[in-house]
Design a protein around this motif. Structure first.
Motif, PDB file in Angstrom:
ATOM      1  N   GLY A   1      -2.862 -17.604   2.465  1.00  0.00           N
ATOM      2  CA  GLY A   1      -3.839 -18.358   3.265  1.00  0.00           C
ATOM      3  C   GLY A   1      -4.707 -17.472   4.136  1.00  0.00           C
ATOM      4  N   GLY A   2      -5.738 -18.061   4.722  1.00  0.00           N
ATOM      5  CA  GLY A   2      -6.591 -17.333   5.668  1.00  0.00           C
ATOM      6  C   GLY A   2      -7.708 -16.612   4.968  1.00  0.00           C
ATOM      7  N   GLY A   3      -8.845 -16.577   5.595  1.00  0.00           N
ATOM      8  CA  GLY A   3      -9.979 -15.904   4.979  1.00  0.00           C
ATOM      9  C   GLY A   3      -9.783 -14.411   4.974  1.00  0.00           C
ATOM     10  N   ARG A   4     -10.371 -13.747   4.037  1.00  0.00           N
ATOM     11  CA  ARG A   4     -10.200 -12.289   3.964  1.00  0.00           C
ATOM     12  C   ARG A   4     -11.525 -11.581   3.990  1.00  0.00           C
ATOM     13  N   ASN A   5     -11.489 -10.459   4.632  1.00  0.00           N
ATOM     14  CA  ASN A   5     -12.713  -9.657   4.657  1.00  0.00           C
ATOM     15  C   ASN A   5     -12.648  -8.527   3.638  1.00  0.00           C
ATOM     16  N   GLY A   6     -11.430  -8.123   3.292  1.00  0.00           N
ATOM     17  CA  GLY A   6     -11.301  -6.991   2.380  1.00  0.00           C
ATOM     18  C   GLY A   6     -11.117  -7.450   0.952  1.00  0.00           C
ATOM     19  N   SER A   7     -11.315  -6.547   0.013  1.00  0.00           N
ATOM     20  CA  SER A   7     -11.109  -6.919  -1.376  1.00  0.00           C
ATOM     21  C   SER A   7      -9.616  -7.027  -1.648  1.00  0.00           C
ATOM     22  N   GLU A   8      -9.260  -7.770  -2.718  1.00  0.00           N
ATOM     23  CA  GLU A   8      -7.844  -7.995  -3.045  1.00  0.00           C
ATOM     24  C   GLU A   8      -7.117  -6.677  -3.278  1.00  0.00           C
ATOM     25  N   SER A   9      -7.789  -5.761  -3.976  1.00  0.00           N
ATOM     26  CA  SER A   9      -7.093  -4.508  -4.302  1.00  0.00           C
ATOM     27  C   SER A   9      -6.910  -3.627  -3.070  1.00  0.00           C
ATOM     28  N   ALA A  10      -7.913  -3.654  -2.156  1.00  0.00           N
ATOM     29  CA  ALA A  10      -7.787  -2.849  -0.934  1.00  0.00           C
ATOM     30  C   ALA A  10      -6.640  -3.381  -0.086  1.00  0.00           C
ATOM     31  N   LEU A  11      -6.566  -4.728  -0.023  1.00  0.00           N
ATOM     32  CA  LEU A  11      -5.509  -5.361   0.774  1.00  0.00           C
ATOM     33  C   LEU A  11      -4.139  -5.053   0.183  1.00  0.00           C
ATOM     34  N   SER A  12      -4.088  -5.152  -1.130  1.00  0.00           N
ATOM     35  CA  SER A  12      -2.818  -4.890  -1.807  1.00  0.00           C
ATOM     36  C   SER A  12      -2.379  -3.443  -1.553  1.00  0.00           C
ATOM     37  N   ASN A  13      -3.352  -2.561  -1.558  1.00  0.00           N
ATOM     38  CA  ASN A  13      -3.067  -1.147  -1.292  1.00  0.00           C
ATOM     39  C   ASN A  13      -2.493  -0.957   0.116  1.00  0.00           C
ATOM     40  N   LEU A  14      -3.138  -1.654   1.070  1.00  0.00           N
ATOM     41  CA  LEU A  14      -2.668  -1.549   2.459  1.00  0.00           C
ATOM     42  C   LEU A  14      -1.247  -2.063   2.590  1.00  0.00           C
ATOM     43  N   ARG A  15      -0.976  -3.201   1.932  1.00  0.00           N
ATOM     44  CA  ARG A  15       0.377  -3.787   2.019  1.00  0.00           C
ATOM     45  C   ARG A  15       1.423  -2.877   1.390  1.00  0.00           C
ATOM     46  N   THR A  16       1.039  -2.272   0.273  1.00  0.00           N
ATOM     47  CA  THR A  16       1.987  -1.349  -0.375  1.00  0.00           C
ATOM     48  C   THR A  16       2.312  -0.201   0.570  1.00  0.00           C
ATOM     49  N   ARG A  17       1.250   0.319   1.208  1.00  0.00           N
ATOM     50  CA  ARG A  17       1.482   1.438   2.139  1.00  0.00           C
ATOM     51  C   ARG A  17       2.338   0.994   3.326  1.00  0.00           C
ATOM     52  N   ARG A  18       2.066  -0.258   3.806  1.00  0.00           N
ATOM     53  CA  ARG A  18       2.859  -0.745   4.933  1.00  0.00           C
ATOM     54  C   ARG A  18       4.343  -0.897   4.541  1.00  0.00           C
ATOM     55  N   ASP A  19       4.567  -1.487   3.345  1.00  0.00           N
ATOM     56  CA  ASP A  19       5.964  -1.665   2.903  1.00  0.00           C
ATOM     57  C   ASP A  19       6.650  -0.307   2.787  1.00  0.00           C
ATOM     58  N   LYS A  20       5.876   0.663   2.282  1.00  0.00           N
ATOM     59  CA  LYS A  20       6.456   2.001   2.094  1.00  0.00           C
ATOM     60  C   LYS A  20       6.837   2.607   3.462  1.00  0.00           C
ATOM     61  N   ILE A  21       5.936   2.442   4.409  1.00  0.00           N
ATOM     62  CA  ILE A  21       6.210   3.054   5.716  1.00  0.00           C
ATOM     63  C   ILE A  21       7.352   2.313   6.426  1.00  0.00           C
ATOM     64  N   GLU A  22       7.426   0.991   6.212  1.00  0.00           N
ATOM     65  CA  GLU A  22       8.553   0.232   6.792  1.00  0.00           C
ATOM     66  C   GLU A  22       9.870   0.739   6.218  1.00  0.00           C
ATOM     67  N   HIS A  23       9.837   1.001   4.912  1.00  0.00           N
ATOM     68  CA  HIS A  23      11.036   1.523   4.254  1.00  0.00           C
ATOM     69  C   HIS A  23      11.380   2.909   4.819  1.00  0.00           C
ATOM     70  N   THR A  24      10.327   3.736   4.970  1.00  0.00           N
ATOM     71  CA  THR A  24      10.547   5.086   5.513  1.00  0.00           C
ATOM     72  C   THR A  24      11.192   5.006   6.901  1.00  0.00           C
ATOM     73  N   ILE A  25      10.705   4.077   7.736  1.00  0.00           N
ATOM     74  CA  ILE A  25      11.253   3.948   9.094  1.00  0.00           C
ATOM     75  C   ILE A  25      12.743   3.605   9.021  1.00  0.00           C
ATOM     76  N   LYS A  26      13.074   2.662   8.137  1.00  0.00           N
ATOM     77  CA  LYS A  26      14.496   2.288   8.005  1.00  0.00           C
ATOM     78  C   LYS A  26      15.326   3.499   7.578  1.00  0.00           C
ATOM     79  N   VAL A  27      14.811   4.226   6.587  1.00  0.00           N
ATOM     80  CA  VAL A  27      15.551   5.396   6.089  1.00  0.00           C
ATOM     81  C   VAL A  27      15.718   6.429   7.206  1.00  0.00           C
ATOM     82  N   LEU A  28      14.624   6.677   7.942  1.00  0.00           N
ATOM     83  CA  LEU A  28      14.698   7.687   9.018  1.00  0.00           C
ATOM     84  C   LEU A  28      15.673   7.250  10.105  1.00  0.00           C
TER      85      LEU A  28
END
Lengths: 640, 159
Positions: free
Chosen positions: A189-216
């Motif tokens: 939901g919610g309007g988006r300003n970014g393209s789907e692929s850019a958003l997906s890229n950001l989310r992937t990076r966020r998930d990765k960094i969240e995982h890194t934080i847990k590991v660290l």
């Protein structure tokens, strides 16, 4: 909730083939004060490890070599079992550690009515999350724990408050808050300003960094545990080496002398540093040139008559008068001119500053006190080097005399020192706020990873129009952190106040006061305390914490008085029963006088003496005060 | 206004100073205040009459002097003014001295104006750079090692 220990039972553990210790009176009530005197080698340390292992659940993870250390020494058996019966309010739970010596495994089982024995450590719902390894150490206590509270390398004191008052729950709120935001950002939901692929890229990076934080975070925790484990092993090996060294009287005596000299030298160096820092605060003592520079300024101020006697305030007041001091009238034009020119004069407060500075620098007189202090420090450092060389020589001789065993122990100690240093280095990379000597990135450093996550969240929020959710999350985060900070601050202040009150009755021969709890306990106007005083401080601190907590725990302690003098023992003996609902103290014979014997007239007490049989070394149990008292009289001085 | 110290310096001295915000350590190998090391570095810069006004790497250290320095704040302020006069070539016997004093001093708790504190921070930064260049190329591991280097720096860089 109230927790009490009812019974401990051993089967085929080291020298014990079968033993049951009960903490229930003949009338069925829980006995408040229990003293167990275990002669050397009958399993005091083993019992403490087993109790810790079962309560914090770590027994399930014991490795094969740890399990094998519990194997029986007097009988042959491949299996052993330790159990502890506990009452949580009115419900009884019995926990077992089932030991398989052949396979080198241990597992915890629980028996709680109406169910039979089940695998795992099952706790009552209300305390399920509390019984962590850290928390259990607060009530299954040993002297080492007390020292850690005073040591700035550890944050024991802060952790104790965190766990006992459940401030760790606030961290759970922060995690849940983070999760909610991620879910909102992930919804379609919610309007988006970014393209789907850019958003997906950001989310992937966020998930990765969240995982890194847990590991660290996991790695950091693991390093901390390893450091603690290696430190304990190191202490044990050092004590074994000390035992070997004792056999070589002359060399050992020399070692002790050198150690005393090293300690004294360290104290002298510390005192000399304090003296240098005191002198350095007077900058004119740093060097002749600095002193001259300051004096010249002072002289110039005198020559220039600075600050000038007439102040800006005088002219400002004059400008608003009808007449000047010369009796001429002051009109608008004159007023304006006086105010304008008044700016060239100093205000009275500025004058006072200049006067203060002038008087403080005019009297500067360089002397050689600081340079002499530096010379003395240099002398002390030379002595320190000589002492270290003497220590090394002596150590080499002792290792040579002690043969392979001493050499092996020393090499294990050196290895452990290396392991500890390596773990500390790795931990520093993860936790360092900034260290130009390490290559810190968001993949190996927690603060940077958290910073990167924050940035990514902002970008995702902007791309998904979830800025509002992000702002709300930040508000909640700020509020919770503020609550955490304020609560900790108020709690600490109250704990410091109450602990200091108790300390006055426990330590009467010295003025010891806690100044603050900032990760560790900081004493007012002193760097440390003696071993006995440290224990006294720890009891007063724990006493304050537990007396105000809603949860009531038993206090299980190894060598409760350690090296305390008699006066402190008496005071501690008076404090403990008021704070804990049950005490189980494993005492040495030397600890009876003025501690255990203070409870002789208390009907809510029992005394158990466990000794090794002279025939087959199997343990024997003797209940009762008489045996306990006479045993301690005969064996006082057997232990260190 | 905060006394500020370089992040690199804080990291370089991490073995001998307590974590930021911590007031005092029971660890006898560390200085009681980070300010102790800041102050020593400032003295080196002042002795050398050299400052570094780069503020890009500065961290807030403490607002106002730690209590133990309170009694010496007038001397520190005096030394700062005297050193600035020397650096800027201001004749201390000329009336310009008063202007300089007004620029760097105030009736604030520290007796220093914002500009005065900025200058002291700049002397501390330069002092750190100097002691790090020589003789302390490696992180000092004890207070005595640092003080020995401090003493050598004062002898070497004093003007």
């Amino acid at each position: 909730m109230k927790m009490s220990i009812l019974e401990i039972e051993y089967r085929n553990i080291r020298k014990i083939s079968n033993l049951k210790l009960s903490f229930i009176s003949p009338t069925g009530t829980v006995i408040g004060n229990n003293f167990i005197m275990m002669a050397n080698g009958t399993g005091k340390t083993t019992t403490m490890s087993l109790i810790k292992g079962v309560f914090d659940g770590t027994a399930n993870n014991w490795d094969s070599s740890t399990v094998k250390t519990y194997a029986p020494t007097t009988v042959s058996s491949n299996n052993g079992e330790f159990s502890i019966k506990v009452k949580f309010d009115e419900k009884i739970y019995q926990y077992f550690i089932v030991l398989d010596y052949a396979a080198g495994t241990a597992r915890i089982e629980t028996a709680a009515m109406p169910k039979g024995r089940e695998n795992g450590r099952i706790l009552p719902e209300s305390i399920k999350t509390i019984f962590t390894e850290e928390f259990v150490k607060r009530f299954v206590f040993d002297g080492e724990q007390a020292e850690k509270s005073m040591d700035s390398k550890f944050d024991e004191a802060e952790q104790t408050i965190k766990y006992l008052y459940r401030l760790d729950k606030l961290d759970d709120i922060l995690s849940a808050n983070q999760k909610i935001l991620s879910e909102i950002q992930n919804t379609e939901g919610g309007g988006r300003n970014g393209s789907e692929s850019a958003l997906s890229n950001l989310r992937t990076r966020r998930d990765k960094i969240e995982h890194t934080i847990k590991v660290l975070e996991f790695k950091a925790n693991d390093y901390k545990k390893r450091i603690e484990k290696y430190e304990a092993e190191k202490a044990d090996k050092i004590s074994q080496r000390n035992e070997i060294d004792k056999k070589y009287k002359d060399l050992n005596e020399e070692k002790n002398n050198i150690n005393t000299e090293i300690e004294n030298n360290k104290k002298d160096i510390s005192a000399q540093i304090a003296e240098i820092m005191r002198l350095t605060k007077s900058p004119y003592l740093i060097s002749k040139s600095l002193c001259n520079r300051m004096r010249e300024l002072g002289l110039s101020m005198t020559k220039l008559k600075l600050p000038k006697n007439t102040s800006k305030d005088f002219f400002t007041e004059l400008a608003h008068s009808e007449k000047c001091v010369c009796d001429r009238c002051i009109g608008e034009k004159e007023k304006e001119a006086i105010l304008r020119n008044a700016e060239r004069y100093l205000g009275s407060n500025q004058q006072s500053v200049l006067n203060t500075i002038k008087s403080s620098i005019s009297s500067c007189e360089y002397d050689s006190s600081l340079s002499e202090a530096f010379e003395k420090l240099s002398e002390l450092q030379k002595q320190s080097n000589i002492l270290n060389n003497r220590f090394k020589d002596n150590e080499e001789k002792l290792i040579k005399a002690g043969g392979d065993k001493a050499a092996d122990l020393q090499s294990e100690i050196d290895k452990l020192i290396g392991e500890i240093a390596a773990c500390k280095k790795s931990l520093n990379v993860i936790e360092a706020q900034n260290d130009p000597y390490e290559t810190l990135t968001e993949d190996n450093n927690l603060p940077l990873a958290k910073e990167a996550l924050e940035e990514l969240e902002k970008k995702i929020a902007s791309a998904t129009n979830t800025n509002r959710a992000l702002r709300r999350k930040e508000i909640v985060e700020e509020l919770v952190n503020q609550i955490k900070q304020e609560t900790t601050k108020s709690l600490k202040a109250e704990i410091v106040r109450k602990t200091n009150e108790k300390l006055k009755s426990v330590i009467t021969d010295d003025k010891i006061e806690i100044e603050s709890i900032d990760k560790y306990i900081k004493l007012k106007d002193r760097a440390g305390a003696s071993e006995g005083q440290t224990l006294g401080i720890a009891y007063c601190f724990l006493g304050t914490l537990f007396e105000d907590a809603e949860l009531q725990f038993p206090f299980i302690i190894d060598s409760p008085t350690g090296k305390m003098d008699f006066a402190k023992r008496q005071a501690v003996a008076d404090i403990i029963p008021n704070v804990f609902n049950q005490m189980i103290a494993f005492v040495q014979s030397a600890e009876v006088e003025r501690f255990a014997d203070r409870f002789y007239s208390n009907p809510d007490s029992q005394y158990i003496t466990i000794i090794a049989s002279p025939d087959d070394e199997a343990v024997e149990v003797n209940y009762g005060r008489e045996y306990f008292d006479s045993y301690q009289r005969e064996h006082k001085g057997d232990e260190e | 206004m905060h006394f500020k110290f370089s992040k690199n310096a804080q990291s370089f001295f991490s073995y001998i100073i307590s974590p930021a915000g911590s007031h005092g350590a029971s660890n006898q190998n560390k200085f009681e205040y980070q300010f102790d090391v800041y102050y020593c570095c400032a003295l080196i810069g002042l002795a050398a009459v050299q400052l570094d006004e780069d503020t890009s790497d500065l961290n807030d250290l403490v607002e106002g002097y730690p209590k133990k320095y309170e009694d010496n704040k007038a001397q520190i302020a005096g030394l700062l003014v005297a050193t600035e006069a020397k650096r800027l070539g201001v004749d201390v016997h000329s009336p310009k001295l008063e202007d300089l004093m007004l620029e760097y001093l105030s009736d604030d708790e520290t007796l220093l104006s914002e500009e005065g504190i900025k200058k002291l921070n700049a002397y501390a930064l330069k002092g750190y750079n100097l002691i790090h260049d020589y003789p302390l190329s490696d992180k000092p591991t004890s207070r005595e090692e640092f003080l020995e280097a401090f003493n050598a720096s004062i002898q070497m860089y004093s003007k």
